[in-house]
Design a protein around this motif. Structure first.
Motif, mmCIF file in Angstrom:
data_model
loop_
_atom_site.group_PDB
_atom_site.id
_atom_site.type_symbol
_atom_site.label_atom_id
_atom_site.label_comp_id
_atom_site.label_asym_id
_atom_site.label_seq_id
_atom_site.Cartn_x
_atom_site.Cartn_y
_atom_site.Cartn_z
ATOM 1 N N GLN A 202 0.818 -1.205 0.000
ATOM 2 C CA GLN A 202 0.000 0.000 0.000
ATOM 3 C C GLN A 202 0.857 1.264 0.000
ATOM 4 O O GLN A 202 0.466 2.260 -0.591
ATOM 5 N N GLN A 203 2.001 1.209 0.683
ATOM 6 C CA GLN A 203 2.853 2.398 0.752
ATOM 7 C C GLN A 203 4.287 2.051 0.383
ATOM 8 O O GLN A 203 5.185 2.084 1.217
ATOM 9 N N PRO A 204 4.524 1.721 -0.890
ATOM 10 C CA PRO A 204 5.886 1.320 -1.279
ATOM 11 C C PRO A 204 6.903 2.434 -1.048
ATOM 12 O O PRO A 204 8.015 2.180 -0.588
ATOM 13 N N LEU A 205 6.494 3.691 -1.327
ATOM 14 C CA LEU A 205 7.426 4.797 -1.159
ATOM 15 C C LEU A 205 7.783 4.969 0.321
ATOM 16 O O LEU A 205 8.957 5.169 0.670
ATOM 17 N N PRO A 335 -12.535 5.440 -0.187
ATOM 18 C CA PRO A 335 -13.028 4.508 0.836
ATOM 19 C C PRO A 335 -12.095 3.310 0.993
ATOM 20 O O PRO A 335 -11.326 2.985 0.093
ATOM 21 N N LEU A 336 -12.166 2.679 2.162
ATOM 22 C CA LEU A 336 -11.246 1.583 2.468
ATOM 23 C C LEU A 336 -11.431 0.383 1.542
ATOM 24 O O LEU A 336 -10.521 -0.419 1.383
ATOM 25 N N SER A 337 -12.628 0.277 0.943
ATOM 26 C CA SER A 337 -12.891 -0.914 0.120
ATOM 27 C C SER A 337 -12.098 -0.877 -1.185
ATOM 28 O O SER A 337 -11.978 -1.888 -1.868
ATOM 29 N N MET A 338 -11.557 0.275 -1.529
ATOM 30 C CA MET A 338 -10.854 0.356 -2.809
ATOM 31 C C MET A 338 -9.357 0.159 -2.611
ATOM 32 O O MET A 338 -8.535 0.916 -3.132
ATOM 33 N N GLN A 339 -8.991 -0.885 -1.876
ATOM 34 C CA GLN A 339 -7.587 -1.160 -1.570
ATOM 35 C C GLN A 339 -6.743 -1.265 -2.840
ATOM 36 O O GLN A 339 -5.663 -0.685 -2.915
ATOM 37 N N TRP A 340 -7.243 -2.024 -3.817
ATOM 38 C CA TRP A 340 -6.437 -2.287 -5.016
ATOM 39 C C TRP A 340 -6.128 -0.998 -5.763
ATOM 40 O O TRP A 340 -5.045 -0.812 -6.297
ATOM 41 N N LEU A 341 -7.108 -0.065 -5.758
ATOM 42 C CA LEU A 341 -6.889 1.203 -6.444
ATOM 43 C C LEU A 341 -5.770 1.987 -5.742
ATOM 44 O O LEU A 341 -4.872 2.538 -6.388
ATOM 45 N N ILE A 342 -5.833 1.972 -4.393
ATOM 46 C CA ILE A 342 -4.799 2.676 -3.626
ATOM 47 C C ILE A 342 -3.425 2.094 -3.932
ATOM 48 O O ILE A 342 -2.439 2.819 -4.135
ATOM 49 N N ILE A 343 -3.369 0.748 -3.992
ATOM 50 C CA ILE A 343 -2.073 0.089 -4.246
ATOM 51 C C ILE A 343 -1.518 0.512 -5.605
ATOM 52 O O ILE A 343 -0.356 0.926 -5.716
ATOM 53 N N ILE A 344 -2.385 0.446 -6.635
ATOM 54 C CA ILE A 344 -1.907 0.807 -7.979
ATOM 55 C C ILE A 344 -1.478 2.266 -8.023
ATOM 56 O O ILE A 344 -0.395 2.615 -8.522
#
Lengths: 370, 161
Positions: A202-205, A335-344
Motif C-alpha cells: 500500500q505504501q511502497p514509497l 473509501p477503504l474498500s478500494m484497496q487495489w486502487l490505492i495500491i496501484i
C-alpha cells in the motif's frame, strides 16, 4: 490481553503479594528478551559472515561446528578474553558508561515489538512514538564514547553520529506517520491487526524511505560513516576493547534486529501469515530484511559525508513529506474498500516521484557542499 | 510502591540538577542535564501521562540535549571546565528573584487531586483537545509556521554569501 498480563493475572489469583505480582512478570519478560535477542544476534553474526562470503565468492567461516555455526561463539569468547584497555587521558567514568547507554535503549526497543498475537511485552498505545524516542537515546551513548575516548578520530565519528542520526530521524518519523494514519493507531499490535494487505504494497514509497532512513539510523553500510575504517580508523569505538567493545558490537546487531522487527511489523504484516505459527513468520520476515541489508552492504560503496547529508535533506525529506500528503489525501477521499486502487495509485506515485527526484537531485559536480 | 519510585526519581532529579551547576566538566554537566530530563519523564510516567513522558524524552533528550552538546563542542576550551562567571552579583540577584517567583507561585497554588481515574489512552483526547471543534487548531498551525520561519531565518543568517 498480552501474555504477560495473563501471567500477571495468574499470579494475582494465586495470592502473591502485590509487589511480586508487579515485578515477577516484568523481570521474566526482560530475561526473555535478553535471551531472545542474544540468541538471534549470534545467529545473525554467523549469517552475515556466511552470506558476505558468498557475495564475495568465498566460503566464509565454515570450520567451527557444522557450517561454522559456532564461529560467533568462538569470536565472543575471544573478545571477552582480551585485555580491557582504557586510554590514560580518557574520561574513565564516561568511557565505562557509554557502551551501556548505547546498548540498553536498544534492548528497550524490543518491549513493544510484537512477535505473535499477544506476544508483546507491553502494548503501549503510543508504541511507535516510544520507539522513535528511545532509539534517539543511543546517539548520546555514541557521542559519550567518542568524547570520553579523548581521540580525534572518535570525536569526528561523534560529530558524524549527531549529524547523521538527527537528519535521518525526520524521514523515518514522517514515513511512520503515514503508516499510523492508515492504521488509525500508534499501537504496534493494532497496526499489525490493521494489515489485511501488508503496507509495503500500500505504501511502497513509505517503505523505501523508512528502509533507507533506518539503515542510516543503525549505521549500516552504505551509511556506516561512524566507523568508516578507511577514513577514521574505527570511529567511536576506536579506544574500546574486550567486554566494552563487545557491547558496541552486540548493540550494532541488536539495533539491526530491532529495526528489522519494526519494519516487519509496520510494513510486512508482522506475525501474520498462513499455516506456520506467528513467531516463525515473524522470524522469516526479519531474516529476509536482514539478508537484504547484508546484500546492500556487499553491493553499495560508502557515501561521502556531504552526499549523506544532502541525501537526507534534499532527497528523503521532500519525498517523505509528499508521501505523507498523498496518503493523507487517500485516507480522506478514497473509501477503504478500494484497496487495489490505492495500491496501484501508490506504486505509480512512487515510481514517478523517484524518477523525477533522481533527475532533480545533483551534488554540484563533486564540489563539497554541506 | 509508587511513592518509593517517586522519591527515587525526585532524589535523582535533584542531585543531577545540582550536579549540572556543580560539576566543572562541561560535557559531564550536559550529561547530568540529560539525566534530569529522563527523571522528569519518569515522573510524568508515574502521573500516567505516557504521551507527555515519551515526548519529553523525544524532544529534550533526543533533540535539545544534542543541541547543547553541539554547542559545547563548538566552545573553545571546553575541556578546561566551566568558565568563572564575571557577573556574579547580577546573576545572584536574578536567580534569587526567579527562585522567589517560582516559590511564591508554588506556595500560593492550591493543588487539587482529580476525582476521576486517569485516561488509559491519552492520544485521542489530546488530539481532540488540540484539533477538535473547540480546539486550538489555529494556534497550533501558527506555531508550526513560526517554527518553520525560524528555521528558514537561521539558514538565511548562516548562509555563505
Amino acid at each position: 490481553m498480552t501474555l504477560l498480563e495473563q501471567f500477571q493475572l495468574l499470579l494475582k489469583n494465586a495470592n502473591w503479594p502485590d509487589w511480586a505480582v508487579y515485578l515477577t512478570p516484568a523481570i521474566a519478560g526482560i530475561l526473555l528478551i535478553l535471551v531472545f535477542v542474544l540468541t538471534i544476534i549470534i545467529v545473525f553474526i554467523w549469517w552475515e559472515r556466511r552470506l558476505l562470503g558468498r557475495f564475495q565468492l568465498r566460503t566464509g567461516p565454515n570450520r567451527c561446528g557444522p557450517e561454522g555455526i559456532f564461529q560467533p561463539i568462538a569470536t565472543a569468547i575471544k573478545i571477552l578474553l582480551k585485555e580491557d584497555i582504557v586510554p590514560d587521558k580518557a574520561d574513565k567514568l564516561l568511557h565505562f558508561v557509554a557502551p551501556i547507554i548505547v546498548f540498553v535503549p536498544i534492548l528497550m526497543l524490543f518491549a513493544v515489538i510484537p512477535v505473535g498475537e499477544g506476544a508483546i511485552l507491553v502494548d503501549l498505545n503510543i508504541g511507535i512514538i516510544y520507539i522513535i524516542a528511545i532509539s534517539s537515546i543511543s546517539v548520546i551513548g555514541i557521542f559519550m564514547a567518542s568524547w570520553a575516548s579523548n581521540n580525534k578520530y572518535s570525536l569526528i565519528a561523534g560529530m558524524r553520529a549527531i549529524a547523521q542520526m538527527v537528519s535521518y530521524e525526520l524521514p523515518v518519523v514522517l514515513s511512520i506517520v503515514g503508516v499510523a494514519l492508515v492504521a488509525g493507531s500508534f499501537s504496534m499490535l493494532k497496526i499489525v491487526e490493521a494489515q489485511g494487505i501488508p503496507y509495503i504494497l500500500q505504501q511502497p514509497l513509505g517503505f523505501i524511505i523508512f528502509f533507507l532512513g533506518a539503515l542510516a539510523e543503525m549505521n549500516r553500510s552504505p551509511f556506516d560513516l561512524l566507523e568508516a575504517d578507511s577514513e577514521i580508523v574505527a570511529g567511536y569505538h576506536i579506544e574500546y576493547s574486550g567486554m566494552k567493545f563487545a557491547m558496541f558490537y552486540l548493540g550494532e546487531y541488536g539495533i539491526v534486529l530491532a529495526y528489522a522487527g519494526i519494519m516487519a511489523t509496520l510494513f510486512l504484516g508482522g506475525w501474520q501469515g498462513p499455516l506456520l505459527p506467528p513467531i516463525v513468520w515473524f522470524l522469516i520476515k526479519v531474516v529476509i530484511i536482514f539478508s537484504f541489508i547484508i546484500w546492500m552492504r556487499a553491493t553499495l560503496p560508502r557515501l561521502r559525508v556531504d552526499q549523506l547529508m544532502s541525501f537526507a535533506w534534499k532527497f528523503l525529506l521532500p519525498m517523505a513529506v509528499i508521501n505523507l500528503v498523498i496518503i493523507a489525501v487517500e485516507v480522506l477521499v478514497l473509501p477503504l474498500s478500494m484497496q487495489w486502487l490505492i495500491i496501484i495509485l501508490n506504486f505509480g506515485f512512487a515510481a514517478a516521484l523517484i524518477l523525477l527526484w533522481s533527475k532533480l537531485f545533483t551534488l554540484g559536480g563533486g564540489r563539497v557542499e554541506v | 510502591m509508587l511513592e518509593i519510585v517517586f522519591y527515587l526519581f525526585a532524589a535523582i532529579a535533584l542531585v543531577s540538577a545540582i550536579a549540572v551547576i556543580a560539576v566543572r566538566d562541561l560535557f559531564r554537566a550536559a550529561l547530568c542535564l540529560i539525566l534530569l530530563f529522563m527523571t522528569v519523564a519518569g515522573i510524568y510516567l508515574l502521573l500516567q501521562a505516557d504521551f507527555l513522558a515519551i515526548v519529553q524524552i523525544l524532544i529534550y533528550v533526543g533533540a535539545i540535549s544534542i543541541l547543547i552538546i553541539v554547542a559545547i563542542m563548538l566552545t573553545r576550551d571546553a575541556r578546561q571546565g566551566q568558565p568563572a562567571g564575571r557577573l556574579k552579583y547580577f546573576a545572584a540577584i536574578v536567580s534569587a528573584l526567579l527562585l522567589g517567583t517560582v516559590l511564591l507561585g508554588i506556595l500560593n497554588t492550591a493543588f487539587s487531586m482529580p476525582d476521576s481515574a486517569p485516561w488509559q489512552e491519552t492520544i485521542k483526547p489530546l488530539g481532540k483537545a488540540l484539533f477538535g471543534d473547540s480546539g486550538y487548531l489555529l494556534t497550533v498551525e501558527i506555531a508550526a509556521v513560526m517554527l518553520l520561519s525560524a528555521i528558514l531565518g537561521a539558514i538565511a543568517v548562516i548562509r555563505e554569501k
